[in-house]
Design a protein around this motif. Structure first.
Motif, PDB file in Angstrom:
ATOM      1  N   HIS A   1      -1.161  -9.199   8.263  1.00  0.00           N
ATOM      2  CA  HIS A   1       0.118  -8.762   8.808  1.00  0.00           C
ATOM      3  C   HIS A   1       0.644  -7.619   7.953  1.00  0.00           C
ATOM      4  O   HIS A   1       0.378  -7.569   6.747  1.00  0.00           O
ATOM      5  CB  HIS A   1       1.119  -9.926   8.772  1.00  0.00           C
ATOM      6  N   GLY A   2       1.414  -6.732   8.575  1.00  0.00           N
ATOM      7  CA  GLY A   2       2.103  -5.724   7.793  1.00  0.00           C
ATOM      8  C   GLY A   2       3.100  -6.381   6.856  1.00  0.00           C
ATOM      9  O   GLY A   2       3.526  -7.514   7.079  1.00  0.00           O
ATOM     10  N   ILE A   3       3.464  -5.657   5.789  1.00  0.00           N
ATOM     11  CA  ILE A   3       4.413  -6.203   4.813  1.00  0.00           C
ATOM     12  C   ILE A   3       5.248  -5.048   4.279  1.00  0.00           C
ATOM     13  O   ILE A   3       4.780  -3.910   4.193  1.00  0.00           O
ATOM     14  CB  ILE A   3       3.665  -6.954   3.691  1.00  0.00           C
ATOM     15  N   GLY A   4       6.474  -5.343   3.943  1.00  0.00           N
ATOM     16  CA  GLY A   4       7.366  -4.312   3.408  1.00  0.00           C
ATOM     17  C   GLY A   4       8.649  -4.991   3.002  1.00  0.00           C
ATOM     18  O   GLY A   4       8.654  -5.876   2.151  1.00  0.00           O
ATOM     19  N   MET A   5       9.748  -4.664   3.678  1.00  0.00           N
ATOM     20  CA  MET A   5      10.998  -5.381   3.443  1.00  0.00           C
ATOM     21  C   MET A   5      10.902  -6.792   4.001  1.00  0.00           C
ATOM     22  O   MET A   5      11.634  -7.685   3.587  1.00  0.00           O
ATOM     23  CB  MET A   5      12.157  -4.642   4.105  1.00  0.00           C
ATOM     24  N   GLU A   6      10.010  -6.979   4.967  1.00  0.00           N
ATOM     25  CA  GLU A   6       9.766  -8.303   5.543  1.00  0.00           C
ATOM     26  C   GLU A   6       8.382  -8.778   5.151  1.00  0.00           C
ATOM     27  O   GLU A   6       7.449  -7.967   5.031  1.00  0.00           O
ATOM     28  CB  GLU A   6       9.824  -8.232   7.074  1.00  0.00           C
ATOM     29  N   GLU A   7       8.240 -10.100   5.014  1.00  0.00           N
ATOM     30  CA  GLU A   7       6.930 -10.655   4.678  1.00  0.00           C
ATOM     31  C   GLU A   7       5.926 -10.387   5.796  1.00  0.00           C
ATOM     32  O   GLU A   7       4.764 -10.115   5.538  1.00  0.00           O
ATOM     33  CB  GLU A   7       7.034 -12.172   4.454  1.00  0.00           C
ATOM     34  N   HIS A   8       6.365 -10.549   7.027  1.00  0.00           N
ATOM     35  CA  HIS A   8       5.494 -10.306   8.169  1.00  0.00           C
ATOM     36  C   HIS A   8       6.176  -9.253   9.030  1.00  0.00           C
ATOM     37  O   HIS A   8       7.277  -9.482   9.533  1.00  0.00           O
ATOM     38  CB  HIS A   8       5.303 -11.578   9.011  1.00  0.00           C
ATOM     39  N   GLU A   9       5.576  -8.113   9.184  1.00  0.00           N
ATOM     40  CA  GLU A   9       6.123  -7.060  10.044  1.00  0.00           C
ATOM     41  C   GLU A   9       4.959  -6.277  10.622  1.00  0.00           C
ATOM     42  O   GLU A   9       3.811  -6.510  10.258  1.00  0.00           O
ATOM     43  CB  GLU A   9       7.096  -6.158   9.244  1.00  0.00           C
ATOM     44  N   ASP A  10       5.237  -5.354  11.506  1.00  0.00           N
ATOM     45  CA  ASP A  10       4.176  -4.540  12.092  1.00  0.00           C
ATOM     46  C   ASP A  10       3.469  -3.736  11.000  1.00  0.00           C
ATOM     47  O   ASP A  10       4.110  -3.380  10.028  1.00  0.00           O
ATOM     48  CB  ASP A  10       4.780  -3.560  13.119  1.00  0.00           C
ATOM     49  N   PRO A  11       2.178  -3.445  11.162  1.00  0.00           N
ATOM     50  CA  PRO A  11       1.283  -3.833  12.261  1.00  0.00           C
ATOM     51  C   PRO A  11       0.614  -5.174  11.960  1.00  0.00           C
ATOM     52  O   PRO A  11       0.811  -5.724  10.880  1.00  0.00           O
ATOM     53  CB  PRO A  11       0.252  -2.711  12.241  1.00  0.00           C
ATOM     54  N   TYR A  12      -0.177  -5.661  12.896  1.00  0.00           N
ATOM     55  CA  TYR A  12      -0.894  -6.920  12.694  1.00  0.00           C
ATOM     56  C   TYR A  12      -2.396  -6.687  12.770  1.00  0.00           C
ATOM     57  O   TYR A  12      -2.880  -5.954  13.626  1.00  0.00           O
ATOM     58  CB  TYR A  12      -0.432  -7.972  13.720  1.00  0.00           C
ATOM     59  N   MET A  13      -3.097  -7.282  11.830  1.00  0.00           N
ATOM     60  CA  MET A  13      -4.551  -7.142  11.782  1.00  0.00           C
ATOM     61  C   MET A  13      -5.126  -8.252  12.644  1.00  0.00           C
ATOM     62  O   MET A  13      -5.472  -9.341  12.160  1.00  0.00           O
ATOM     63  CB  MET A  13      -5.042  -7.255  10.328  1.00  0.00           C
TER      64      MET A  13
END
Ligand code: ZN
Ligand code: ZN
Ligand code: ZN
Length: 369
Positions: free
Chosen positions: A301-313
């Motif tokens: 899963h994408g990660i940044g300010m959120e643990e799970h965010e776009d994009p998704y593998m």
């Protein structure tokens, strides 16, 4: 990360370009991470409405409950704070500010009561998801954002090393106790918040999102630890497994396959490759190893300010990996009733190839603690 006013201004103008390109007149942001991404302010996830009204031009308006207005760091260059009083219906104020907008994009995490209330007040409006205009921007991390993700990754790497070297006692403690211990270490290493600390022993490790409970960890078990928090606004997320004793040969064999799948998945993340190819790479290796039916979730899963965010593998995410995409690569093998294994790193795509932000040892450690 201390985001500068200039950086927020750049983000706002990029969102506005995307709005123009997609025919969106207004963006409405409430609970969730799009609002802090653009303004530095995180709405309280409560029943009182906080909402940014962002038109293609003009000063964005941030409607906040008057009692929460002192929490907002003022940045008059960027937005105007509009406090509302307890006896006012804030949806009326937001609806009035949206008059004339025919297409409105609204944040994914906005409470349904607000979305429904607004849709009744604004008949004829075409509603879209704000992720369409903010999400693309958020997927491409700036170098400052990558630095923040790296600092968070280094902090959890240090905890993973403590786990692997037996400095975190396991045998005789409950999963919940070890989870609390990991949480303390996450905070002690500079995170402001713990997001999760999964500890799953033995057969519980076969449940990928196991909730750590009263089960006591014994000798000769696989213990899966998946933990992360938020540090300077950006998230960490790592999974390492250890065995409390000698590593059984069937576990060692599966782990070999898992490790090669994970490293191949990391290597697959070249710019221009579809996100789903990272998933098909790990899945192919795990299937070839004979464990295909035991890999029951997406690769990352994408990660940044959120643990799970776009994009998704995951199969079906055909977005092409771009410079600055940050995401997890976390294949797993879960044998129901017996044990489970997962190996997870956070990876950033760069023109020089994928960079793993997590450097904690990838092998399966036997610990005597
Ligand atoms: Zn997860
Ligand atoms: Zn994780
Ligand atoms: Zn993850």
């Amino acid at each position: 990360m201390l985001t500068s006013i200039d950086e927020y201004a750049r983000r706002l103008s990029k969102v506005r370009s995307a709005m123009v390109a997609q025919g969106v007149d207004t963006v409405l942001l409430s609970v969730g991470h799009d609002l802090p991404y653009l303004t530095g302010y995180t709405a309280m996830p409560l029943e009182r409405l906080t909402m940014l009204v962002l038109h293609v031009d003009g000063v964005p308006l941030l409607f906040v409950p008057r009692l929460e207005a002192p929490r907002v760091a003022e940045m008059p260059e960027l937005f105007e704070i509009v406090p509302w009083d307890e006896t006012v219906e804030p949806l009326d104020l937001v609806a009035a500010a949206c008059l004339g907008s025919s297409t409105i994009a609204i944040g994914d995490q906005t409470w349904a009561r607000f979305v429904v209330g607004l849709s009744h007040r604004l008949p004829g409006v075409r509603w879209e998801r704000a992720v369409g205009v903010v999400g693309d921007l958020r997927m491409r991390k700036s170098s400052a954002e990558v630095d923040a993700l790296r600092a968070a990754a280094e902090a959890v790497d240090a905890i993973a090393a403590e786990l692997q070297s037996g400095q975190i006692p396991l045998i005789g403690r409950t999963e919940a106790e070890v989870s609390a211990d990991l949480s303390q270490r996450i905070l002690a290493r500079g995170h402001e918040k713990v997001n999760f600390a999964i500890v799953a022993a033995g057969e519980n490790a076969a449940s990928p999102h196991h909730h750590p409970g009263s089960r006591v960890i014994e000798a000769d078990e696989v213990v899966l630890c998946d933990f992360g928090g938020t540090m300077n606004g950006y998230c960490s997320d790592i999974t390492r497994c250890v065995v409390t004793g000698e590593i059984p040969s069937e576990v060692a064999a599966a782990y070999e396959v898992l490790m090669s799948a994970q490293s191949a998945g990391v290597a697959a993340g070249q710019i221009g490759v579809r996100c789903e190819e990272v998933d098909s790479t790990t899945r192919q290796i795990i299937s070839d190893g004979g464990y295909g039916e035991y890999f029951v979730h997406r690769t990352g899963h994408g990660i940044g300010m959120e643990e799970h965010e776009d994009p998704y593998m995951v199969s079906g995410d055909v977005r092409l990996i771009e410079d600055g995409f940050a995401y997890s690569v976390e294949p797993g093998i879960y044998i129901p009733g017996k044990w489970g294994l997962r190996l997870e790193d956070i990876v950033v795509a760069t023109p020089e190839g994928p960079r793993s932000l997590n450097q904690a040892d990838h092998s399966l450690h036997a610990v005597s603690a």
